[in-house]
Design a protein around this motif. Sequence first.
Motif, short mmCIF file in Angstrom:
data_model
loop_
_atom_site.label_atom_id
_atom_site.label_comp_id
_atom_site.label_asym_id
_atom_site.label_seq_id
_atom_site.Cartn_x
_atom_site.Cartn_y
_atom_site.Cartn_z
N VAL A 61 26.04 -142.33 -17.70
CA VAL A 61 25.93 -142.40 -19.15
C VAL A 61 24.68 -141.62 -19.54
O VAL A 61 23.63 -141.77 -18.89
CB VAL A 61 25.83 -143.85 -19.65
N ALA A 62 24.78 -140.77 -20.53
CA ALA A 62 23.65 -139.94 -20.96
C ALA A 62 23.30 -140.22 -22.40
O ALA A 62 24.16 -140.62 -23.19
CB ALA A 62 23.97 -138.46 -20.77
N ALA A 63 22.04 -139.99 -22.75
CA ALA A 63 21.60 -140.14 -24.13
C ALA A 63 20.50 -139.13 -24.41
O ALA A 63 19.69 -138.81 -23.53
CB ALA A 63 21.10 -141.55 -24.41
N VAL A 64 20.49 -138.63 -25.65
CA VAL A 64 19.41 -137.74 -26.09
C VAL A 64 18.17 -138.60 -26.34
O VAL A 64 18.22 -139.58 -27.08
CB VAL A 64 19.81 -136.96 -27.34
N VAL A 65 17.05 -138.23 -25.71
CA VAL A 65 15.85 -139.07 -25.70
C VAL A 65 14.81 -138.64 -26.72
O VAL A 65 13.81 -139.33 -26.93
CB VAL A 65 15.21 -139.09 -24.29
N GLY A 66 14.99 -137.49 -27.37
CA GLY A 66 14.02 -137.01 -28.33
C GLY A 66 13.50 -135.63 -27.94
O GLY A 66 13.88 -135.10 -26.90
N PRO A 67 12.66 -135.07 -28.78
CA PRO A 67 12.06 -135.61 -30.00
C PRO A 67 13.10 -135.89 -31.08
O PRO A 67 14.14 -135.25 -31.13
CB PRO A 67 11.10 -134.50 -30.45
N GLY A 68 12.76 -136.84 -31.96
CA GLY A 68 13.65 -137.19 -33.03
C GLY A 68 13.19 -138.44 -33.75
O GLY A 68 12.04 -138.86 -33.63
N GLY A 69 14.10 -139.03 -34.49
CA GLY A 69 13.79 -140.21 -35.28
C GLY A 69 13.74 -141.47 -34.43
O GLY A 69 14.59 -141.68 -33.57
N PHE A 70 12.76 -142.30 -34.69
CA PHE A 70 12.53 -143.50 -33.90
C PHE A 70 13.77 -144.39 -33.84
O PHE A 70 14.22 -144.79 -32.76
CB PHE A 70 11.34 -144.28 -34.48
N THR A 71 14.35 -144.72 -34.97
CA THR A 71 15.46 -145.68 -35.02
C THR A 71 16.70 -145.14 -34.31
O THR A 71 17.34 -145.84 -33.53
CB THR A 71 15.79 -146.04 -36.46
N GLY A 72 17.04 -143.88 -34.58
CA GLY A 72 18.22 -143.29 -33.95
C GLY A 72 18.09 -143.20 -32.44
O GLY A 72 19.03 -143.50 -31.70
N LEU A 73 16.92 -142.78 -31.98
CA LEU A 73 16.71 -142.68 -30.54
C LEU A 73 16.88 -144.04 -29.87
O LEU A 73 17.53 -144.16 -28.83
CB LEU A 73 15.30 -142.13 -30.24
N PRO A 108 20.04 -112.75 -23.42
CA PRO A 108 18.70 -112.21 -23.15
C PRO A 108 17.60 -112.84 -24.00
O PRO A 108 16.43 -112.48 -23.83
CB PRO A 108 18.86 -110.73 -23.48
N ARG A 109 17.96 -113.74 -24.89
CA ARG A 109 16.97 -114.34 -25.77
C ARG A 109 16.44 -115.65 -25.20
O ARG A 109 17.17 -116.43 -24.58
CB ARG A 109 17.55 -114.61 -27.16
N ALA A 110 15.16 -115.89 -25.44
CA ALA A 110 14.62 -117.23 -25.24
C ALA A 110 15.19 -118.12 -26.35
O ALA A 110 15.67 -117.64 -27.37
CB ALA A 110 13.10 -117.20 -25.31
N VAL A 111 15.14 -119.44 -26.13
CA VAL A 111 15.57 -120.39 -27.16
C VAL A 111 14.40 -121.29 -27.50
O VAL A 111 13.75 -121.84 -26.60
CB VAL A 111 16.76 -121.24 -26.68
N TRP A 112 14.12 -121.41 -28.78
CA TRP A 112 13.12 -122.36 -29.26
C TRP A 112 13.83 -123.43 -30.06
O TRP A 112 14.57 -123.13 -30.99
CB TRP A 112 12.10 -121.66 -30.16
N SER A 113 13.62 -124.66 -29.67
CA SER A 113 14.09 -125.79 -30.45
C SER A 113 12.95 -126.25 -31.35
O SER A 113 11.89 -126.64 -30.86
CB SER A 113 14.52 -126.93 -29.51
N ALA A 114 13.18 -126.22 -32.66
CA ALA A 114 12.15 -126.58 -33.63
C ALA A 114 12.64 -127.75 -34.47
O ALA A 114 13.60 -127.62 -35.22
CB ALA A 114 11.82 -125.39 -34.52
N ILE A 115 11.98 -128.89 -34.31
CA ILE A 115 12.36 -130.11 -35.02
C ILE A 115 11.28 -130.45 -36.04
O ILE A 115 10.09 -130.50 -35.70
CB ILE A 115 12.53 -131.29 -34.03
N ASP A 116 11.70 -130.68 -37.27
CA ASP A 116 10.78 -131.02 -38.35
C ASP A 116 10.26 -132.45 -38.15
O ASP A 116 11.05 -133.40 -38.06
CB ASP A 116 11.53 -130.92 -39.68
N ASN A 117 8.93 -132.61 -38.06
CA ASN A 117 8.39 -133.97 -37.89
C ASN A 117 8.11 -134.65 -39.23
O ASN A 117 7.57 -135.75 -39.26
CB ASN A 117 7.12 -133.95 -37.03
N ARG A 118 8.47 -134.00 -40.33
CA ARG A 118 8.30 -134.54 -41.69
C ARG A 118 6.85 -134.75 -42.06
O ARG A 118 6.54 -135.42 -43.02
CB ARG A 118 9.05 -135.89 -41.85
N ARG A 119 5.94 -134.16 -41.31
CA ARG A 119 4.51 -134.27 -41.64
C ARG A 119 3.85 -132.89 -41.70
O ARG A 119 2.67 -132.74 -41.42
CB ARG A 119 3.79 -135.13 -40.60
#
Length: 218
Positions: A61-73, A108-119
């Motif tokens: 069983v797998a789950a996304v651990v974050g970064p992200g919202g506290f409640t959803g995680l 050939p591209r790098a990937v950047w994951s950018a998550i808004d921390n709302r701050r």
Amino acid sequence: MALILALDAALAGCSAALVDGDRVLAARAAQGDRGHAALLPPMAEAVLREAGLAATALDAVAAVVGPGGFTGLRAALALAEGLALGIGRPAIGVTTGEALAAALPFGPRAVWSAIDNRRGRVMLERFPPGSLQAEGPPEVVAETDLPRPAFPVALAGDAAPAIAARLAAQGLDALLSASRLPSAIAAARVAALRLAGALPPLAARPLYVEPPAVRRPG
């Protein structure tokens, strides 16, 4: 081949998927940043029922651990850990950036994951071209203090439009991808690589890049 049930509720949506190798057996998704704890259990039950399988058939069983919202995680991780414990299978963690990057074709591209921390800042995970192994742990950076990419870069995540525009304004080769929210399908594929030893282990525990925002009661 590995039969994996994956769950995600890291950002403004939640999803569940049952994946066996390259085959998606069943998947469910809902948009919105509320109600994840109520939505995920019936989603997990629905994908297993659609595939005609019991939870005991799972390899992990797998789950996304974050970064992200506290409640959803916490909602996704609690369900994943409970299911894994109940059937005696491993619970595997997948970062938000890994799930976002896995939804894109290798190139050939790098990937950047950018998550808004709302701050006023973003939580950044950086992946070299053709790899799902991040260059380092997620980091918090201001939009005005972004690192300079070493390769042409594809931007993913909910803060991707702003970051792509800022990099392009500097004359850098930045492509805005369509991968804005993590999906359980992509998370399952990352978890399968982790289960096979192709990626380093990651526990199904919340990944907080910075302390959750706390507001005092009025």
